[in-house]
Write an enzyme that holds these catalytic residues in place. Structure first.
Site, PDB file in Angstrom:
ATOM      1  CB  SER A 128      48.349  43.294  51.446  1.00 39.15           C
ATOM      2  OG  SER A 128      47.955  42.074  50.872  1.00 39.15           O
ATOM      3  CD  GLU A 130      49.978  36.889  49.964  1.00 40.31           C
ATOM      4  OE1 GLU A 130      48.864  36.802  49.421  1.00 40.31           O
ATOM      5  OE2 GLU A 130      50.788  35.939  50.003  1.00 40.31           O
ATOM      6  CE1 TYR A 154      52.628  43.157  47.708  1.00 39.39           C
ATOM      7  CE2 TYR A 154      51.180  41.525  48.724  1.00 39.39           C
ATOM      8  CZ  TYR A 154      51.385  42.797  48.225  1.00 39.39           C
ATOM      9  OH  TYR A 154      50.366  43.721  48.247  1.00 39.39           O
TER      10      TYR A 154
HETATM   11  P1  NAP Z   1      49.818  47.771  40.830  1.00 41.06           P
HETATM   12  O1  NAP Z   1      48.786  47.921  39.757  1.00 41.06           O
HETATM   13  O2  NAP Z   1      50.854  46.707  40.698  1.00 41.06           O
HETATM   14  O3  NAP Z   1      50.551  49.206  40.969  1.00 41.06           O
HETATM   15  C1  NAP Z   1      51.755  49.339  41.677  1.00 41.06           C
HETATM   16  C2  NAP Z   1      52.322  50.715  41.384  1.00 41.06           C
HETATM   17  O4  NAP Z   1      53.549  50.882  42.104  1.00 41.06           O
HETATM   18  C3  NAP Z   1      52.659  50.956  39.895  1.00 41.06           C
HETATM   19  O5  NAP Z   1      52.285  52.267  39.588  1.00 41.06           O
HETATM   20  C4  NAP Z   1      54.183  50.828  39.863  1.00 41.06           C
HETATM   21  O6  NAP Z   1      54.784  51.541  38.816  1.00 41.06           O
HETATM   22  C5  NAP Z   1      54.524  51.453  41.206  1.00 41.06           C
HETATM   23  N1  NAP Z   1      55.858  51.117  41.708  1.00 41.06           N
HETATM   24  C6  NAP Z   1      56.414  49.890  41.843  1.00 41.06           C
HETATM   25  N2  NAP Z   1      57.642  49.984  42.382  1.00 41.06           N
HETATM   26  C7  NAP Z   1      57.880  51.307  42.573  1.00 41.06           C
HETATM   27  C8  NAP Z   1      58.990  52.053  43.073  1.00 41.06           C
HETATM   28  N3  NAP Z   1      60.104  51.450  43.479  1.00 41.06           N
HETATM   29  N4  NAP Z   1      58.878  53.400  43.128  1.00 41.06           N
HETATM   30  C9  NAP Z   1      57.759  54.034  42.694  1.00 41.06           C
HETATM   31  N5  NAP Z   1      56.693  53.371  42.185  1.00 41.06           N
HETATM   32  C10 NAP Z   1      56.763  52.039  42.132  1.00 41.06           C
HETATM   33  O7  NAP Z   1      49.128  47.577  42.250  1.00 41.06           O
HETATM   34  P2  NAP Z   1      47.622  47.909  42.723  1.00 41.06           P
HETATM   35  O8  NAP Z   1      46.776  46.706  42.513  1.00 41.06           O
HETATM   36  O9  NAP Z   1      47.207  49.218  42.187  1.00 41.06           O
HETATM   37  O10 NAP Z   1      47.842  48.018  44.301  1.00 41.06           O
HETATM   38  C11 NAP Z   1      48.195  49.256  44.907  1.00 41.06           C
HETATM   39  C12 NAP Z   1      48.833  48.991  46.265  1.00 41.06           C
HETATM   40  O11 NAP Z   1      47.925  48.269  47.090  1.00 41.06           O
HETATM   41  C13 NAP Z   1      50.098  48.124  46.208  1.00 41.06           C
HETATM   42  O12 NAP Z   1      50.951  48.564  47.237  1.00 41.06           O
HETATM   43  C14 NAP Z   1      49.602  46.727  46.517  1.00 41.06           C
HETATM   44  O13 NAP Z   1      50.638  45.939  47.057  1.00 41.06           O
HETATM   45  C15 NAP Z   1      48.521  47.049  47.530  1.00 41.06           C
HETATM   46  N6  NAP Z   1      47.402  46.087  47.631  1.00 41.06           N
HETATM   47  C16 NAP Z   1      46.751  45.724  46.484  1.00 41.06           C
HETATM   48  C17 NAP Z   1      45.668  44.872  46.585  1.00 41.06           C
HETATM   49  C18 NAP Z   1      44.894  44.454  45.360  1.00 41.06           C
HETATM   50  O14 NAP Z   1      44.170  43.454  45.448  1.00 41.06           O
HETATM   51  N7  NAP Z   1      44.985  45.176  44.256  1.00 41.06           N
HETATM   52  C19 NAP Z   1      45.268  44.386  47.849  1.00 41.06           C
HETATM   53  C20 NAP Z   1      45.975  44.805  48.980  1.00 41.06           C
HETATM   54  C21 NAP Z   1      47.036  45.663  48.855  1.00 41.06           C
HETATM   55  P3  NAP Z   1      55.118  50.782  37.407  1.00 41.06           P
HETATM   56  O15 NAP Z   1      53.804  50.226  36.900  1.00 41.06           O
HETATM   57  O16 NAP Z   1      55.673  51.868  36.557  1.00 41.06           O
HETATM   58  O17 NAP Z   1      56.081  49.693  37.757  1.00 41.06           O
HETATM   59  N1  GDD Z   2      48.256  35.347  39.286  1.00 38.57           N
HETATM   60  C1  GDD Z   2      47.792  34.100  39.121  1.00 38.57           C
HETATM   61  N2  GDD Z   2      47.932  33.492  37.908  1.00 38.57           N
HETATM   62  N3  GDD Z   2      47.199  33.489  40.168  1.00 38.57           N
HETATM   63  C2  GDD Z   2      46.705  32.231  39.973  1.00 38.57           C
HETATM   64  C3  GDD Z   2      46.805  31.569  38.746  1.00 38.57           C
HETATM   65  C4  GDD Z   2      47.463  32.214  37.653  1.00 38.57           C
HETATM   66  O1  GDD Z   2      47.600  31.694  36.559  1.00 38.57           O
HETATM   67  N4  GDD Z   2      46.210  30.350  38.872  1.00 38.57           N
HETATM   68  C5  GDD Z   2      45.767  30.260  40.121  1.00 38.57           C
HETATM   69  N5  GDD Z   2      46.063  31.401  40.807  1.00 38.57           N
HETATM   70  C6  GDD Z   2      45.757  31.642  42.214  1.00 38.57           C
HETATM   71  C7  GDD Z   2      46.950  32.074  43.067  1.00 38.57           C
HETATM   72  O2  GDD Z   2      47.744  30.931  43.432  1.00 38.57           O
HETATM   73  C8  GDD Z   2      46.228  32.710  44.247  1.00 38.57           C
HETATM   74  O3  GDD Z   2      45.839  31.722  45.170  1.00 38.57           O
HETATM   75  C9  GDD Z   2      44.973  33.316  43.611  1.00 38.57           C
HETATM   76  O4  GDD Z   2      44.851  32.729  42.310  1.00 38.57           O
HETATM   77  C10 GDD Z   2      45.019  34.829  43.471  1.00 38.57           C
HETATM   78  O5  GDD Z   2      46.220  35.188  42.830  1.00 38.57           O
HETATM   79  P1  GDD Z   2      46.489  36.701  42.332  1.00 38.57           P
HETATM   80  O6  GDD Z   2      45.374  37.170  41.484  1.00 38.57           O
HETATM   81  O7  GDD Z   2      47.871  36.722  41.761  1.00 38.57           O
HETATM   82  O8  GDD Z   2      46.394  37.553  43.670  1.00 38.57           O
HETATM   83  P2  GDD Z   2      47.030  37.327  45.128  1.00 38.57           P
HETATM   84  O9  GDD Z   2      45.917  36.942  46.057  1.00 38.57           O
HETATM   85  O10 GDD Z   2      48.211  36.447  45.090  1.00 38.57           O
HETATM   86  O11 GDD Z   2      47.559  38.793  45.470  1.00 38.57           O
HETATM   87  C11 GDD Z   2      46.761  39.949  45.246  1.00 38.57           C
HETATM   88  O12 GDD Z   2      45.985  40.232  46.376  1.00 38.57           O
HETATM   89  C12 GDD Z   2      46.717  40.619  47.547  1.00 38.57           C
HETATM   90  C13 GDD Z   2      45.688  40.868  48.671  1.00 38.57           C
HETATM   91  O13 GDD Z   2      45.344  39.671  49.278  1.00 38.57           O
HETATM   92  C14 GDD Z   2      47.723  41.096  44.893  1.00 38.57           C
HETATM   93  O14 GDD Z   2      46.961  42.183  44.420  1.00 38.57           O
HETATM   94  C15 GDD Z   2      48.500  41.569  46.094  1.00 38.57           C
HETATM   95  O15 GDD Z   2      49.218  42.760  45.757  1.00 38.57           O
HETATM   96  C16 GDD Z   2      47.510  41.875  47.207  1.00 38.57           C
HETATM   97  O16 GDD Z   2      48.178  42.344  48.362  1.00 38.57           O
END
Ligand code: NAP
Ligand code: GDD
Length: 326
Positions: A128, A130, A154
């Site tokens: 990520s 992050e 995280y």
């Molecule tokens: P998500 O919607 O939160 O999905 C996470 C998945 O992991 C869910 O299916 C959840 O199951 C499962 N999970 C959580 N804890 C587990 C455990 N202990 N054992 C088995 N399964 C478990 O996340 P996403 O947005 O699809 O992201 C997918 C991956 O990419 C994550 O690793 C996230 O950190 C990473 N990532 C995401 C982003 C982004 O912007 N979306 C960016 C960079 C990296 P339940 O729903 O049943 O809890």
């Molecule tokens: N969630 C959330 N809710 N975020 C808020 C809010 C709110 O009400 N108001 C402002 N924000 C700001 C957060 O402080 C952050 O700066 C930004 O919006 C994005 O927040 P999120 O959408 O929660 O995403 P994230 O950037 O913290 O994390 C996501 O992206 C990562 C990759 O950079 C997640 O998907 C992580 O799993 C992923 O790794």
């Protein structure tokens, strides 16, 4: 015959799109589900795939290595996509130990099981942006060699997972690639992430179902792409002839305030009348700005996103408008 893949986190946002993508390519897809007391809630993102014989679901958990061993032995997966994690940054401050265990040690449990059972399988790790924290290169971008300085539990857990993946790749000659993905969104995004929270509430306010949107820090900027484009990138990384690490990003970033203004413009409302902020959505330490340089990914793997920020947010707001008027 098609290939076989295993997806951890198959019922999450990315897992559901990746399962669709691989099934369309002729793969047999195995996915693991962590047990939930209401089974229906858990599979809503993949219910439309449930009747395809190419999809196999098993109960398992990243924290339960025996369950991972069982699924690896049963599936004989050739490609493993490790998407499971406690993925919410704000919540990782409330549950730092669980986040470190599932997101960090959980990855090591899976790697160790793969090393012992199927070392020839290719492994994708969901790393990520992050992980960079507030480090930014002089030109305003983060890229593969930008130093990592995470600012959340995280982010710290993801840095551990990233490093242990590199260590296993080098120590045991395993095919393990890290995709360092910047934020990616969709209508399937959890609605406690900021893009879908804003898209959903803009639609609800427009339809008279709500009259306020409460946010945290609206000055932060993010590089937001579409999850559909990013799951294709994951697959491309495992088709490459060499295991490596790649940044995947659009290269365009916007502030949360811009996101709010854009969504409210779609529904033709003035956000100033509805949007406020509250301390409960602020983070103890904030990652201020993310903007990724994915030149390596684009030139080596020929990846290119189909969506723009604008086309994605249009899709998300219209998804919620349709959802509440059906
Ligand atoms: P998500 O919607 O939160 O999905 C996470 C998945 O992991 C869910 O299916 C959840 O199951 C499962 N999970 C959580 N804890 C587990 C455990 N202990 N054992 C088995 N399964 C478990 O996340 P996403 O947005 O699809 O992201 C997918 C991956 O990419 C994550 O690793 C996230 O950190 C990473 N990532 C995401 C982003 C982004 O912007 N979306 C960016 C960079 C990296 P339940 O729903 O049943 O809890
Ligand atoms: N969630 C959330 N809710 N975020 C808020 C809010 C709110 O009400 N108001 C402002 N924000 C700001 C957060 O402080 C952050 O700066 C930004 O919006 C994005 O927040 P999120 O959408 O929660 O995403 P994230 O950037 O913290 O994390 C996501 O992206 C990562 C990759 O950079 C997640 O998907 C992580 O799993 C992923 O790794």
């Amino acid at each position: 015959m098609g290939k076989t893949a295993l997806i951890t986190g198959i019922n999450g946002q990315d897992g559901s799109y990746l399962a669709e993508f691989l099934i369309n390519k002729g793969y047999t897809v195995w996915g693991i589900l962590k047990r939930n007391s209401v089974a229906e809630n858990q599979t809503f993102r993949i219910d439309h795939l449930r009747n395809t014989p190419q999809l196999q679901l098993e109960y398992a958990d990243l924290l339960d290595m025996a369950s991972l061993v069982r699924v690896l032995q049963k599936s004989k997966a050739e490609e493993i996509y490790n998407l499971a994690a406690q993925s919410h940054v704000r919540i990782s401050f409330d549950q730092p130990i669980y986040t470190a265990q599932s997101t960090g040690i959980g990855t090591l449990n899976l790697l160790e099981a793969v090393r012992l059972i199927c070392p020839e399988a290719k492994f994708y790790q969901a790393s990520s942006s992050e992980m960079f924290g507030n480090n930014i290169d002089a030109d305003g971008f983060q890229r593969e060699n930008t130093p990592m300085n995470p600012v959340s539990p995280y982010g710290c857990a993801k840095v551990f997972a990233y490093n242990i993946c590199r260590n296993y790749r080098n120590s045991y000659n395993l095919f393990i690639s890290n995709g360092i993905l910047f934020n990616h969104e969709s209508p399937r995004r959890g609605s406690n992430f900021v893009t879908n929270k804003v898209a959903k509430e803009a639609a609800r306010i427009k339809l008279g179902l709500s009259d306020k949107l409460v946010l945290g820090n609206t000055q932060a900027t993010r590089d937001w792409g579409h999850a559909k484009d990013y799951v294709e990138a994951m697959w491309m990384m495992l088709q490459h002839d060499k295991a490596d690490d790649f940044v995947c990003a659009t290269g365009v970033s916007h502030s949360v305030q811009y996101l709010v203004d854009y969504c409210f413009k779609i529904v033709d409302l003035d956000p100033a009348q509805y949007v406020s902020s509250a301390a409960r959505y602020m983070r103890p330490e904030e990652l201020h700005d993310l903007k990724g340089d994915s030149s390596k990914m684009r030139s080596t793997l020929n990846w290119q996103p189909a969506y723009t920020f604008e086309s994605m947010m249009e899709e998300m707001v219209h998804y919620w408008l349709d959802f509440y008027t059906k």
